[in-house]
Every structure is written in C-alpha cells, then in structure tokens.
Design a protein around this motif. Structure first.
Motif, mmCIF file in Angstrom:
data_model
loop_
_atom_site.group_PDB
_atom_site.id
_atom_site.type_symbol
_atom_site.label_atom_id
_atom_site.label_comp_id
_atom_site.label_asym_id
_atom_site.label_seq_id
_atom_site.Cartn_x
_atom_site.Cartn_y
_atom_site.Cartn_z
ATOM 1 N N ILE A 171 0.817 -1.045 -0.018
ATOM 2 C CA ILE A 171 -0.056 0.206 0.009
ATOM 3 C C ILE A 171 0.876 1.048 -0.049
ATOM 4 C CG2 ILE A 171 -1.622 1.327 1.308
ATOM 5 C CD1 ILE A 171 -2.314 -1.260 2.466
ATOM 6 N N SER A 172 0.549 2.140 -1.123
ATOM 7 C CA SER A 172 1.282 3.519 -0.872
ATOM 8 C C SER A 172 0.263 4.456 -0.748
ATOM 9 C CB SER A 172 1.945 3.659 -2.333
ATOM 10 O OG SER A 172 3.107 2.742 -2.650
ATOM 11 N N HIS B 65 -0.020 8.713 1.186
ATOM 12 C CA HIS B 65 0.596 9.554 2.084
ATOM 13 C C HIS B 65 1.891 9.584 2.219
ATOM 14 C CE1 HIS B 65 0.536 12.697 5.377
ATOM 15 N NE2 HIS B 65 -0.296 13.265 4.657
ATOM 16 N N GLY B 66 2.636 9.203 1.067
ATOM 17 C CA GLY B 66 4.123 9.140 1.037
ATOM 18 C C GLY B 66 4.974 8.062 1.628
ATOM 19 N N LYS B 67 3.984 7.310 2.130
ATOM 20 C CA LYS B 67 4.567 6.039 2.962
ATOM 21 C C LYS B 67 4.104 4.893 2.252
ATOM 22 C CE LYS B 67 6.177 8.465 6.249
ATOM 23 N NZ LYS B 67 7.553 8.779 6.495
ATOM 24 N N GLU B 68 4.893 3.735 2.226
ATOM 25 C CA GLU B 68 4.736 2.336 1.889
ATOM 26 C C GLU B 68 4.589 1.134 2.929
ATOM 27 O OE1 GLU B 68 7.326 1.209 -1.388
ATOM 28 O OE2 GLU B 68 6.133 2.678 -2.680
ATOM 29 N N GLN B 69 3.697 0.631 2.869
ATOM 30 C CA GLN B 69 3.485 -0.710 3.697
ATOM 31 C C GLN B 69 2.898 -1.859 3.262
ATOM 32 O OE1 GLN B 69 4.390 -0.564 6.961
ATOM 33 N NE2 GLN B 69 4.765 1.649 7.273
ATOM 34 N N THR B 70 3.543 -3.091 3.567
ATOM 35 C CA THR B 70 3.018 -4.205 3.191
ATOM 36 C C THR B 70 2.078 -4.913 3.947
ATOM 37 O OG1 THR B 70 4.906 -4.771 1.677
ATOM 38 C CG2 THR B 70 3.633 -6.670 2.134
ATOM 39 N N LYS B 71 0.970 -5.273 3.681
ATOM 40 C CA LYS B 71 -0.203 -6.026 4.332
ATOM 41 C C LYS B 71 -0.480 -7.216 3.731
ATOM 42 C CE LYS B 71 -1.496 -2.110 7.096
ATOM 43 N NZ LYS B 71 -1.337 -2.873 8.509
#
Length: 194
Positions: A121-122, A124-130
């Motif tokens: 997920i990208s 607000h300028g951040k990336e996280q893997t879920k």
C-alpha cells in the motif's frame, strides 16, 4: 501471402494479450472503511472512484483517487481530503500485489477460493506491506469477484496520518477519533474476451 499470415498472427497475439487483462469495474466495486469517534460511534464510508487491473501473470494494481472519499457529509469529505489525506500532495492510494496466476487459471465458473496475498500500500508518501485475506469467485468466463474475507486494519501511524487525525478531531470538537481503521472491499473485474 506470408505478409498476411504475419499480420493475422500479430492480430491474434494482440487480441490474446488484451483478453488476458482483467479490468476493475468501478460501478460494481467498492472499498469501505469504518471510522470510530467518541469511543463507540462508528460510521461506514467509501471511495467513489477506483480503477484497477489484473494481468494474466497475476500482477494486480489498484488506484484510488482520494478526492473521491465519500462520508455522506460534504464538509467532512473536504476535511478528509485536505486535512487528513492532503490530496494536493498525495492524490492517490495505490495497492500492488502478485496473485497466484495458476490459481486464477484453474478457477472454474461458479467456484470460490480463499487465499492470502501480500499487498504493498502506498499512501500519504509511505509504503507498507499488508496481508490481504480474500475470496476469489469466478462468476462467469469473463467476470471475477474479489472480496475481503476479513477486513484489514490501517493504522494512522503507519502512513504518517496521526497529525491529520488530530486536526480532524480538533476541528470537529471530538474527544477522540480512532487511529485504527478497518477496511473491506468488493471488486468486480471483467475480461474482454476476443
């Protein structure tokens, strides 16, 4: 003659590559999220716009324009767009994932499968893997439904959204807004068979 055979072969390959691509049908799809304020007042919201593709290789891409957030209250939509998502800087949420292409090919009409996929997920300028737990259903030869088997939880601190949540809480005069947000979805995809 050979020239025409080549053109026919190229046309067939082009048709096959077009047929391999699945498109998310916006009007038959929905991404919902739940906000909780004052401890126990929960409200369901969604996004009015989304677009996505699923390639024959299993590569999945989903884009959600954040200006399409829909809470049922126009002023709240504007606050979410400007104070939380900051759409002028970060206009979209993007999700990319790799789906098991063999499972997709083996799915027969009327069959459903539960599967887990990691998605990046990208936002607000951040990336996280879920990890997404989904149900894949082959509705017809050219229609596929992908829905959440269980919601995923998005935490404001993972995407640098805490300050935005606090701004929303302050401007609305609320005692609290939860920073953990459950998200669920139903996506309908169609494939143009040639």
């Amino acid at each position: 003659m050979n020239k025409w055979i080549g053109i026919v072969a190229l046309s067939a390959m082009a048709s096959f590559s077009c047929a391999a691509q699945w498109q998310v049908i916006e009007q038959d799809s929905r991404v919902n999220f739940i906000s909780v304020k004052k401890g126990d007042i929960a409200e369901v919201h969604h996004f009015k716009q989304l677009k996505g593709t699923l390639a024959d290789s299993g590569q999945f891409n989903l884009t959600i324009p954040l200006v399409g957030v829909a809470t049922g209250i126009e002023v709240r939509d504007e606050r979410l767009q400007n104070l939380l998502f900051e759409v002028s800087l970060y206009p979209e949420l993007k999700l990319t994932s790799q789906v098991d292409s063999k499972m997709l090919k083996d799915l027969v009409v009327g069959e459903s499968k539960v599967a887990d996929f990691d998605g990046k997920i990208s936002l607000h300028g951040k990336e996280q893997t879920k990890t997404f737990s989904v149900i894949l259903t082959k509705v017809s030869d050219n229609k596929l439904m992908v829905s959440s088997f269980q919601p995923i939880i998005i935490n404001a601190n993972e995407f640098d959204l805490v300050a935005g949540v606090e701004k929303l809480r302050d401007i609305a005069g609320l005692s609290s807004i939860s920073q953990a947000v459950p998200v669920s979805f139903v996506l309908t995809l169609t494939q143009q068979l040639q």
